[in-house]
Design an enzyme around this catalytic site. Structure first.
Site, PDB file in Angstrom:
ATOM      1  N   CYS A 112      -1.916 -30.105 -84.456  1.00  0.00           N
ATOM      2  CA  CYS A 112      -1.124 -31.095 -83.723  1.00  0.00           C
ATOM      3  C   CYS A 112      -1.985 -32.335 -83.506  1.00  0.00           C
ATOM      4  O   CYS A 112      -3.205 -32.254 -83.559  1.00  0.00           O
ATOM      5  CB  CYS A 112      -0.661 -30.528 -82.389  1.00  0.00           C
TER       6      CYS A 112
ATOM      7  N   LYS B  37      10.165 -24.653 -80.002  1.00  0.00           N
ATOM      8  CA  LYS B  37       9.276 -25.075 -78.922  1.00  0.00           C
ATOM      9  C   LYS B  37      10.043 -26.022 -78.010  1.00  0.00           C
ATOM     10  O   LYS B  37      10.529 -27.058 -78.439  1.00  0.00           O
ATOM     11  CB  LYS B  37       8.048 -25.771 -79.505  1.00  0.00           C
TER      12      LYS B  37
ATOM     13  N   ARG C 227      -2.066 -29.236 -70.426  1.00  0.00           N
ATOM     14  CA  ARG C 227      -2.351 -30.648 -70.696  1.00  0.00           C
ATOM     15  C   ARG C 227      -3.593 -31.102 -69.957  1.00  0.00           C
ATOM     16  O   ARG C 227      -4.291 -32.002 -70.414  1.00  0.00           O
ATOM     17  CB  ARG C 227      -1.124 -31.494 -70.387  1.00  0.00           C
TER      18      ARG C 227
ATOM     19  N   ARG D 244       8.028 -35.617 -74.097  1.00  0.00           N
ATOM     20  CA  ARG D 244       8.164 -35.103 -75.464  1.00  0.00           C
ATOM     21  C   ARG D 244       9.599 -34.681 -75.784  1.00  0.00           C
ATOM     22  O   ARG D 244       9.850 -33.955 -76.738  1.00  0.00           O
ATOM     23  CB  ARG D 244       7.234 -33.902 -75.654  1.00  0.00           C
TER      24      ARG D 244
ATOM     25  N   GLU E 248      16.575 -24.305 -85.889  1.00  0.00           N
ATOM     26  CA  GLU E 248      15.174 -24.653 -86.110  1.00  0.00           C
ATOM     27  C   GLU E 248      14.470 -23.564 -86.924  1.00  0.00           C
ATOM     28  O   GLU E 248      13.723 -23.848 -87.862  1.00  0.00           O
ATOM     29  CB  GLU E 248      14.443 -24.824 -84.766  1.00  0.00           C
TER      30      GLU E 248
ATOM     31  N   LYS F 231       8.418 -20.684 -77.735  1.00  0.00           N
ATOM     32  CA  LYS F 231       7.480 -21.154 -76.717  1.00  0.00           C
ATOM     33  C   LYS F 231       8.200 -22.055 -75.732  1.00  0.00           C
ATOM     34  O   LYS F 231       8.923 -22.952 -76.164  1.00  0.00           O
ATOM     35  CB  LYS F 231       6.367 -21.932 -77.423  1.00  0.00           C
TER      36      LYS F 231
HETATM   37  C1  PBG Z   1       0.636 -29.188 -78.396  1.00  0.00           C
HETATM   38  C2  PBG Z   1       0.626 -27.927 -77.631  1.00  0.00           C
HETATM   39  C3  PBG Z   1       0.995 -27.748 -76.301  1.00  0.00           C
HETATM   40  C4  PBG Z   1       0.796 -26.390 -76.015  1.00  0.00           C
HETATM   41  C5  PBG Z   1       0.314 -25.793 -77.179  1.00  0.00           C
HETATM   42  N1  PBG Z   1       0.242 -26.753 -78.166  1.00  0.00           N
HETATM   43  C6  PBG Z   1       1.398 -28.712 -75.256  1.00  0.00           C
HETATM   44  C7  PBG Z   1       2.528 -29.622 -75.425  1.00  0.00           C
HETATM   45  O1  PBG Z   1       3.383 -29.501 -76.296  1.00  0.00           O
HETATM   46  O2  PBG Z   1       2.557 -30.538 -74.610  1.00  0.00           O
HETATM   47  C8  PBG Z   1       1.059 -25.725 -74.693  1.00  0.00           C
HETATM   48  C9  PBG Z   1       0.376 -24.431 -74.467  1.00  0.00           C
HETATM   49  C10 PBG Z   1       0.353 -23.968 -73.068  1.00  0.00           C
HETATM   50  O3  PBG Z   1       0.971 -24.555 -72.152  1.00  0.00           O
HETATM   51  O4  PBG Z   1      -0.319 -22.953 -72.823  1.00  0.00           O
HETATM   52  N2  PBG Z   1      -0.503 -29.311 -79.198  1.00  0.00           N
END
Ligand code: PBG
Length: 326
Positions: free
Chosen positions: A120, A195, A205, A217, A233, A248
């Site tokens: 990401c 997600k 974060r 987001r 999806e 997730k």
């Molecule tokens: C984005 C990402 C996020 C999480 C995993 N990968 C955060 C987001 O989408 O803002 C969240 C994982 C968690 O809350 O444990 N790279």
């Protein structure tokens, strides 16, 4: 027939019979431990909103990998915290980047530990969004190109699986093509397929320093009100050759895990996210709940809903609890 001929309590009378008829068996094989890696040496910086979780420098990551392996946890998921960021997140695919170096170090010391990498851009962009922002919007197609670069750099460093978490349209296909062209056709893709735009990511974060500097987001992650959309999806990601699909967060989305498990025959993963972890830790610290029991009940519920793999910050603790028996 019904009561009194039928008595449900007959098969609940002692632990032996309860174990024999148990429908769900949580196993250490299900767990994946997320790790936050940062630059430096001997760094173990606690994340205040996630008790027991730290940002670790590579030497400390190796120590934690040792603990995970000793507890029987076979897989880790890496998140990188870079020392520099840029507007497009291109720093994320530097060959000498933090995740790339960590992969090499882990593979050198723990050949058999399965290393999955989060793919990401949000940790690598100055604005905290998952790709370049053009006219106030995260631009989909340019993001795919950067993600494919990042996935390939992880593959070259020796990871075992890549896990794109951005929710851009078409990124699974884009990453697959790039990996295949470079000779990594056997490297699997774990897609964060469904997600949701969730408030449960709050503590993460702080850990990953990836809070969007403006907006949110919701333009790319899913609306928590939708379930059918999750199936679409997943369907699209399967068409783009995802190997595993993920839901997730996990706990508020157990219905989605169940529906996806019923609808497709791919392995399903669930991410027991930061906010879910922190709520358990906070309530346990206050003495309001039995933290260990609640942890095991939550993980069991995720498995019962249909998850084959569970990404959880509780992985080592839960593995130790499983080893002790009931
Ligand atoms: C984005 C990402 C996020 C999480 C995993 N990968 C955060 C987001 O989408 O803002 C969240 C994982 C968690 O809350 O444990 N790279």
């Amino acid at each position: 027939m019904g009561f009194p001929g039928t008595r449900m309590r007959r098969l609940r009378r002692n632990a032996t019979i309860r174990n024999m008829v148990a429908e769900t068996r949580l196993s250490v094989d299900d767990f994946i431990l997320p790790l936050f890696v940062c630059h430096g040496n001997q760094v173990r910086k606690p994340i205040s909103s996630m008790p027991g979780v730290c940002r670790l420098s590579i030497d400390k990551v190796l120590k934690t990998c040792g603990e995970a392996a000793d507890a029987g946890v076979g897989a880790v998921l890496l998140f990188g915290i870079p020392d520099k960021k840029d507007d497009e997140g291109r720093i994320g695919y530097a060959a000498g980047g933090i995740v790339q170096r960590t992969i090499r170090a882990i593979k050198k010391h723990f050949k058999d530990l399965y290393v999955i990498t989060d793919v990401c851009n949000c940790e690598y962009t100055t604005h905290g969004h998952c790709g370049p922002v053009i006219n106030g919007e995260v631009a989909n197609d340019p993001t795919i190109e950067i993600l494919a670069h990042q996935a390939l750099s992880h593959a070259r460093a020796g990871c075992d699986m890549v896990a794109p978490s951005d929710m851009m349209d078409g990124r699974i296909g884009g990453i697959r093509e790039r990996l295949d062209t470079a000779g990594f056709e056997l490297l699997p893709i774990l897609s964060y397929a469904a997600k949701y735009a969730s408030a449960f990511y709050g503590p993460f974060r702080e850990a990953a320093d990836s809070t969007p500097q403006f907006g949110d987001r919701r333009g790319y992650q899913m609306d928590p009100r939708n379930g059918n959309e999750a199936l679409r999806e997943v369907q699209l990601d399967i068409e783009e050759n995802a190997d595993i699909v993920m839901v997730k967060p996990a706990l508020s989305y157990l219905d989605i895990i169940l529906r996806i498990k019923d609808a497709c025959n791919l392995p399903v993963a669930a991410y027991n996210v930061s906010g879910e972890y922190s709520m358990v830790k906070a309530a346990a610290e206050k003495g309001w709940i039995d933290g260990t029991a609640v942890m095991m009940e939550i993980l069991t519920s995720i498995k019962r809903a249909g998850a084959d793999l569970i990404i959880t910050y509780h992985a080592i603790e839960a593995a130790k609890r499983l080893a002790k028996g009931r």
